[in-house]
Each structure stands twice: as structure tokens, then as C-alpha cells.
Scaffold this motif. Structure first.
Motif, short mmCIF file in Angstrom:
data_model
loop_
_atom_site.label_atom_id
_atom_site.label_comp_id
_atom_site.label_asym_id
_atom_site.label_seq_id
_atom_site.Cartn_x
_atom_site.Cartn_y
_atom_site.Cartn_z
N LEU A 1 1.03 -1.37 0.20
CA LEU A 1 -0.14 0.08 0.16
C LEU A 1 1.23 1.33 0.11
N MET A 2 0.79 1.42 -1.11
CA MET A 2 2.23 3.11 -1.64
C MET A 2 1.21 4.41 -0.98
N PRO A 3 2.20 5.08 -0.43
CA PRO A 3 1.67 6.51 0.22
C PRO A 3 0.67 6.82 -0.12
N SER A 4 0.28 7.71 -1.65
CA SER A 4 -0.67 7.98 -1.93
C SER A 4 -2.12 7.27 -1.81
N TYR B 1 -10.66 -7.19 0.08
CA TYR B 1 -9.89 -5.65 0.34
C TYR B 1 -9.83 -5.53 -1.60
N ILE B 2 -10.20 -3.48 -1.27
CA ILE B 2 -10.35 -2.86 -2.36
C ILE B 2 -9.38 -1.61 -2.26
N ALA B 3 -8.63 -1.85 -4.06
CA ALA B 3 -7.43 -0.63 -4.08
C ALA B 3 -7.78 -0.40 -5.46
N LYS B 4 -7.56 1.10 -5.25
CA LYS B 4 -6.64 1.71 -6.51
C LYS B 4 -5.39 1.30 -6.96
N SER B 5 -5.09 0.80 -8.13
CA SER B 5 -3.19 0.05 -7.89
C SER B 5 -2.53 1.38 -9.25
N GLY C 1 -8.28 7.84 -1.07
CA GLY C 1 -6.74 7.47 -1.20
C GLY C 1 -6.81 5.97 0.23
N LYS C 2 -8.01 6.14 0.12
CA LYS C 2 -7.69 4.69 1.65
C LYS C 2 -7.97 3.46 1.15
N MET C 3 -7.46 2.23 1.10
CA MET C 3 -7.64 1.11 0.78
C MET C 3 -9.41 0.24 1.78
N VAL C 4 -9.52 -0.54 0.60
CA VAL C 4 -11.11 -0.22 1.77
C VAL C 4 -11.64 -2.26 2.13
#
Lengths: 489, 489
Positions: free
Chosen positions: B223-226, B484-488, B428-431
Motif C-alpha cells: 500500500l503506497m503512500p498515495s 480488500y479493494i484498492a486502486k492500483s 486514498g484509502k484501501m477498503v
């Protein structure tokens, strides 16, 4: 990993080298040619570990002389490749071309799998070099190169995928570039002679046998016990031709724009390993110098039912002692193989030291050490183990070098006539003689030697300026060069 | 090597990551994208040295867990490639094909540049494995792989030539293979967290996102700082499908013939290096953990005409002290660049320690140490140099880890509705949420997430068995998996 017991190599090396080599590949699990692309062998762990050591030692030698590592892409656009005329003519027949991707989508331009990286790298050098302050620029990469050699292929020695290092250096002057050639020769000596125990001669190759696009090629020929030579690393005085077509230019101290002087050097660890096998191997199998051995020692327990536990315990204890002292050692505790088979197997694999531990040794507080350099076995006190191994480590490669020196010392014969040349070649010697030219106009003479004797003019001893001692042995005209002739692998 | 002074990166990392990354490539001389094959960057010495350290550390980790190195050919015949249906379907769109050689001589069969080596290696495994005694068989190779990714390319992070290691292991039982997956996860933790200081989560990927031909894929997401995630090494529970089509069989203790259970693991050091840049980099440039830094220290002389000689002498003396103590250190004595420019340049390159030596320091018997982990500068007694550096070495990577831990600790948000998912992703969070299925039938739900939020279902936390805490956030049906859901990237 078929571990079913198999006997040693069934032919003698001198009787049938080709069969000997082939059996060794399989029985010592060095390479497997059953992979279904011709000329692309699979290299197995025992060989890979040695090649890796060679490669890292070569990297150290290069970095100690101011080289830095980089990584260039595998693919070279055909247009780059076509910039230098001799280069494209020399390499095109051997190039593998990538022409399409996915489900048949054709690329606009073909891409060569790098056969060598001049035409990729020098384009970058033209972008990176601006001023004399950027020189010398000495970079190398450790990659594989691809050449569709049409001769018979053989693992390590002649393949279509070669694992190597290529160093490409740029200088402001021709003099510095020639000094680099000499530095490369010294680097080669450290690797090929000091570490790999193979005596060799550096030749300046005849003009018809140089790297396509170079001014001169200098190559190390190892004279094998068979009398044939094997070419190991070569270094090329590329000159300015590539610099001109790729625009490798710099502004000198006098504020004039000049082209760089380039050298390149290509030691191949896969080929070096093949040379090791062919040079040092004997009827039992491999002999590998200490610094590049896949591992230094193996401990073989002699197992009887009533003492098994104690013997294995001692083996593991000794192994720990060795590993803690920085040696690479393992215990061969496979219980479905007998000790005799293991002895043969480890000799075939060329592990420098075998340690035998049996119940009788245990009682006496002794172990048996076998060293592969001189094939000698001796019982030593267990407490002396580390001291003994230290001694073996110190003398192992030197013993191999000494034996190699003797082997080739008397194998070069001065010849002043074609009759003498013929006799010398037939008796497995390398010939030293004189020729009128090793420029392009001497190629017809060399062609005659190749046709009549299946032997090659290897060039003149680099930077030795040997004095001519007879007329041209082929044409009878006045000679200008002392040259060496030999059969080759 | 254009050494003309240039200022630092002109944009902030958070404002324009893409431009920041591009400038860093060029200004810190990490990679050059001007080579004329798209997706094939040139990697320059500073980056290559770090990648090499990563690669060797990974090799050590793999060998410590019983793996041995081998080398498989680059080329894979199309017929091998076609044996496993899912595999060929998954990889074909990305394959580079070698179709001809030399002056237009077409091969009878096309050869793929390896996109990964299952279809080459498992054919050999079928020849090498005979008995349960040959298992487990754990081999790896360090090579490059080729995939014609059609997305936007970026050096290190998304390229068509990837420098990696691939380990392929065969076991007698499914249980042992799953244990190997866990061992690979632990190896990954040692590399990605302990050494590279990047916290990550191992996910079991949804079935629609697994390795083509595998039963399950487990992948480490950083999980990057972004707030976006970046996939790092993945390990695949291949199961028996490949073993069946390639005939990887063994005779078990019960004398029955069985198919092997296979795992494969693919850590890529080029991608790891890209992750390092993106994760730890700041507006000034790179921060590189101690164990994989291209070099540990640089000594910069502060030069004035009247003290130049004494200062340079001291710099060389200190450098020797460091090198003799096992540190990689150099003196930046380029006299055409000023000290301020050098400070910026070395901070941009992320060298862990900068040592400044000026005439005033000399008088006081002091030097100035700058450490890049916390960007702090302090004067220390020259006699304390080695002690201070020892301290920095011990705490450097830990400081980076601690900072990284804080950074991502609160960045995972539990969501029970699509509204919450939307809000979390936007900030900007991970779900963390629940879904009815991560089998094939869940793909439609994931497609909706991707379409609406440009985010991906990354899978379930591997081997954690998390308890469902809401209905399926997409379909409203009863949920079966915490995902878990996130932008990549």
C-alpha cells in the motif's frame, strides 16, 4: 534427478572425446540437451554454481579496473544493426529475429536478439558522452547473447545461447584504448590462468578473423591436452568506426569535437566452464579449480547398521565445523546409495575434497581425505581436519596449474617448411612459423592451410614482436609475421 | 554521463508523480528511456548495483530454503506453450515471437521469448523426476522475461523486459505445496519488509485474477503512500494441472505413479527497485535501504584553493578507513562541480551517508555526517567516524520501516456500503469489505467496482480466515469473503 545408481563414463577421454563429454553432461548432471530447441541446453545446478562463481570473480576483476555494471535491452532494432556495414555483414547470418507478437501482430521493424551489444550501446554512448570529462567511460553487462551458429552444437562450448559478460570502454585517444586491450589481457590472465589454471597465448588475430567492424581482435587461445586450441575471451580494439556511425563524440580539452576510441571485451563464463571440462577433465570426470568449484567438500558416511547413528552424527558435526569456517560442504546421507557409488559420483562431479567417515575411522579419531587435484587419499587426525583443508585449499589450483604448464610446455614446434607444419600438426602440436601477411591478402594462404591440414592460422603473439625466422612457409615469399597454426575445437 | 550541473527535480512527488519519476530516472541516472524499443529501458550503474544486491539477497534466501540454481533457455517452442490451455490463453497476447534467422530463413516453429518458464521447465521436470526420492525438487533461475504489456510503460515498474527470479518447486503432496506457498510468503516478508522496508499484505487473489493455469495465486500488495497498491512478488499454487499435461510424475512409496504438486514464485528485482523509488522517494529524490544501497557512503570535500590538498588527503584517508572496514564508499573529487551541487546530487541518488570534509572541520578534527533516512546532519569527531557509521548502519533501514509502518497503519478502512467504499477510495484509502464470491461468478461484481471506482478487488488476506461482517457490498446478497479493494499502479 534420476538418482538410480549408474556406472562412470564408459569411454576414455582420449579415445572418444565427444562421447566422453556427452556422457559427462548427463551423468554428472551438468547440462541436458534434451530440451527441444537445438543449441539451447539446460544448465543444471552443479554447473550453474561454478559458472556463477566465475561470473562474479570476473565482475570483481572488471570493477577493480574501474568498470561499472549496466543492463541493456535484449532486443536491437534492425536499423541500429545496419549502421555499421562490416558488423551487419558479419553478424546477420547468425541473428535470431523477433518479428511479431501475440496473435500474429507483426512489428514494423524486426528486432535482433542481441548477438553482442555494440549497436545498442553505442547509440546510448552518443547520448551520454559530451566532454572529455566523461571519459574514460567503462561499462559492462552480464547477459546472454544469441547466435545461430550452424556448426555442431555442444553444451558450454558451442551453443546458440551464450552466458557472458561484455565490457565496452570509450577513450579520448587510441593509446589509451590500446592500454585497455592490455588491461583486458591481464584480466584474462587472472581469470583463465590464475583462477582456472589454463595456460594460454594471446594472439592478435589475422585481419580475416577479426570482430566485424573492429580494427584488431586479440584473443586468448588455450592449447588443450589434445593439441587443439580453444578460443577463450577476446578483446577488440574497435577503433573509431563505430563511434563515427553512432556519433560517439566528445569535446576535448582543446574544445574540438572528436570521436571516441572504443574497445570491447567479451569473457563468456559458459564457454570458460566448457573449457575447464575439456582441459582438466580426466577419465573419471571433472576436475574443477578451487575458487570456482560448485562446493569445496562433500562428506560421505560409510554406513553399517550398528554404527550408522554415530557415523552420521560425526559427519554432521564435521560438516558444521567446515561450514562455520567458511567452506561450502554437504553431507551425502542418501541412504539408498552405497558409499562406493557415491565416491565415483563425487569424483565425476569434481568436488575438490571428499571426506570419508566410517566406524573404524571413528574409533581411531581419524577421517579419510581424498583430494581431486592429485587424486590422493590419506587418513588424517580428526583434530587436524581444518589445518589439512587449509593446506589443500592453498595448493589445489596451483597443482592443477603446474600440471597444465608441463602438459603444454613442449607442445609448440617451430616449423620452416610445410612438411614440418604437416608433421607437427599430425602429432598434435601447435605450429610456430612465418607468413608473408596476416592482412586481407594473406587469407588465401590461410585458406590453403585450412584446406590441406584442417588447421587455422591463429595470428601473431600479441605485443611480442617476434622476429621472423624463415620465409613464408606457404608462399615461399619473404615473411613479415611470426604466426601460430593449430587445429581448433 | 552528462555531468553538467543540473538542478534537482522540479516537481513535487505528490503533485505529479509521473513527472517526478521521469525526472528522477534521468537526473539520478537510473534508467534511460531513449533507447529505441518501447518498454525496454536501459538500466544504468547506480540502479543496477542496487538491483544486483536485491537479486543476490533473494538468491541467498532461496538457497537457505533448499533451492538450487539452474538456467533454462530463453526460447520456448510454440508447441510447449500450447500444452496448457489456460496458460496459452492468458499469455499469448503478450508473447514476443522469434520466427526467423539470418537473412530471412523462417523457423519451422515459432519460438516464444519466455514470458515465464513453466512450459519449458516442466518438460524437463518430467525427465528428471522418477521417484519420491527425487522430491521435493526446488529449483530457481535468475533471468529476464518478456511480456508485451500494452499499458503505458515506465522503467522498473511496468516494462516489457523484466529482470526477475523464478522458483519452481515440485512436491509429492498438496499439503507440502501449500507449505511452500507459506515459505514463499515468509521469504517475501524478509525481502520486502525486513530489507526493503515496505509493509505489505499477502492476498489470495480472486479466481479471475490468478496466474493462468494455477489453482490459486498469492500476491504481496504494497500500500503506497498515495493510497494505491502495487503488486510485488506473487507465489502460485499451481496444483497438478501442469504436471498432468507435461507428465511430471513420480513413483511414490506405495509404488503407485502419481502427479507432482507444483508451486512457482516470481520475485522481480527490477520491479522491487521501482517500488522502492515510488514508496520511499521524496521531493529530493531516492531513499534506499542500507542493504541494497548502490554504495553506503560518499565523501564530499569542501574545496578552497589554500586548503585543497589537505582536505583531499583527509578525504582519501577517511575513505580508505571506511573501505577497509567493509563499507562501500567513494570520494567525489570532481573539481568541476561545486560542493552544494554534489550534496543535492547525492541526496537525489539516495546514498545513505554523506560525509563532508572542509578546512574548518579539519582544524577541529571533525567531519559532518548527513544521513538520508531521517535527513539529519551532524558534526562528529573524526575519531568517532566508524562508531557513528556503525550506528547509522544499524538503525537506517529500521527508521525507514518505522516511518512506513506509521504511514500505512491507518490507511485501511472497513466499509459496509458502496457509499462508504466510494468515500474511502476517494480519500486514498484501501477498503476492507465483504463479497459474496471471489470465484469466477464474482467477477461481474468486481467489474462493477472497476467501472464505477477505477479500483480492483485484490482478494482475501491469505490464510487469515477473516470473519464476514456485512452483506456483499455490491450485490447485497449474503457475503462469503472479506475482501480488500484498492486502486492500483
Amino acid at each position: 534427478m534420476a538418482k538410480t545408481p549408474e556406472i562412470g563414463i564408459s569411454v576414455k577421454k582420449d579415445d572418444d572425446f565427444s562421447e566422453w563429454f556427452t556422457q559427462l553432461m548427463q551423468k554428472a548432471a551438468l547440462a541436458d540437451v534434451r530440451y527441444n530447441v537445438k543449441g539451447f541446453p539446460v544448465y543444471r545446478p552443479w554447473a550453474v554454481k561454478s559458472m556463477r562463481k566465475m561470473c562474479r570473480l570476473m565482475e570483481q576483476l572488471l570493477e577493480a579496473t574501474g568498470h561499472e555494471p549496466l543492463l541493456m535491452p535484449l532486443l536491437i532494432p534492425e536499423s541500429n544493426f545496419h549502421k555499421e556495414a562490416d558488423h551487419v555483414e558479419g553478424f546477420t547470418p547468425e541473428v535470431f529475429w523477433v518479428t511479431e507478437r501475440g496473435d500474429g501482430i507483426t512489428f514494423e521493424e524486426r528486432y535482433a536478439l542481441r548477438p553482442t551489444s555494440e549497436t545498442a550501446l553505442y547509440d546510448m554512448y552518443s547520448k551520454w558522452i559530451r566532454s572529455y570529462k566523461d571519459l574514460p567511460l567503462k561499462l559492462y553487462q552480464q547477459v546472454s547473447v544469441y547466435r545461430h551458429d550452424t556448426k555442431m552444437t555442444r553444451p558450454f562450448l558451442r551453443t546458440r545461447e551464450i552466458h557472458w559478460i561484455e565490457a565496452h570502454d570509450v577513450f579520448a585517444t587510441a593509446e589509451e584504448a590500446l592500454e585497455q586491450v592490455k588491461e583486458d589481457m591481464e584480466t584474462t590472465r587472472k581469470m583463465i590462468y590464475d583462477i582456472l589454471a589454463m595456460p594460454h597465448i594471446f594472439f592478435r588475430r589475422p585481419q580475416w578473423d577479426k570482430f566485424p567492424g573492429a580494427v584488431d581482435t586479440y584473443a586468448a587461445d588455450v592449447l588443450m591436452p589434445s593439441g587443439k586450441v580453444l578460443q577463450l575471451p577476446s578483446t577488440h580494439f574497435i577503433g573509431q568506426e563505430f563511434a563515427k556511425v553512432f556519433g560517439v563524440k566528445f569535446t576535448d580539452k582543446d574544445e574540438k569535437e572528436k570521436h571516441g576510441w572504443i574497445t570491447c571485451y567479451g569473457p563468456a563464463h559458459s564457454r570458460n566452464y566448457g573449457a575447464l571440462i575439456a582441459f582438466h577433465g580426466d577419465d573419471k570426470g571433472l576436475k574443477i579449480p578451487w575458487d570456482v568449484a560448485a562446493q569445496h567438500a562433500v562428506i560421505v558416511p560409510i554406513i553399517f547398521d550398528d554404527s550408522k547413528e554415530a557415523v552420521l552424527k560425526k559427519c554432521n558435526e564435521l560438516n558444521k565445523k567446515l561450514v562455520d569456517s567458511g567452506y561450502e560442504s554437504t553431507v551425502d546421507d542418501r541412504n539408498y546409495l552405497n558409499a562406493g557409488w557415491k565416491f565415483n559420483q563425487w569424483e565425476m562431479k569434481g568436488v575438490p575434497i571428499r571426506i570419508e567417515v566410517g566406524p573404524k575411522d571413528l574409533e581411531k579419531g581419524e577421517i579419510v581425505l581424498f583430494r581431486r587435484d592429485i587424486d590422493e587419499k590419506k587418513a588424517v587426525k580428526e583434530t587436524d581436519l581444518l589445518k589439512e583443508i587449509e593446506t589443500i585449499k592453498r595448493t589445489f589450483t596451483k597443482n592443477m596449474r603446474d600440471k597444465a604448464d608441463v602438459l603444454i610446455k613442449d607442445n609448440i614446434v617451430d616449423c620452416s617448411s610445410l612438411d614440418e607444419v604437416k608433421k607437427a600438426l599430425e602429432s598434435g602440436k601447435m605450429v610456430r612459423t612465418c607468413m608473408r601477411s596476416i592482412e586481407k591478402d594473406g587469407e588465401v594462404d590461410a585458406a590453403m592451410i585450412e584446406k590441406e591440414f584442417s588447421a587455422e592460422v591463429r595470428g601473431e603473439w600479441a605485443f611480442k614482436n617476434e622476429k621472423v625466422f624463415c620465409d613464408c612457409v606457404i608462399s615461399g615469399k619473404p615473411a613479415k609475421h611470426v604466426v601460430y597454426i593449430a587445429k581448433s575445437y
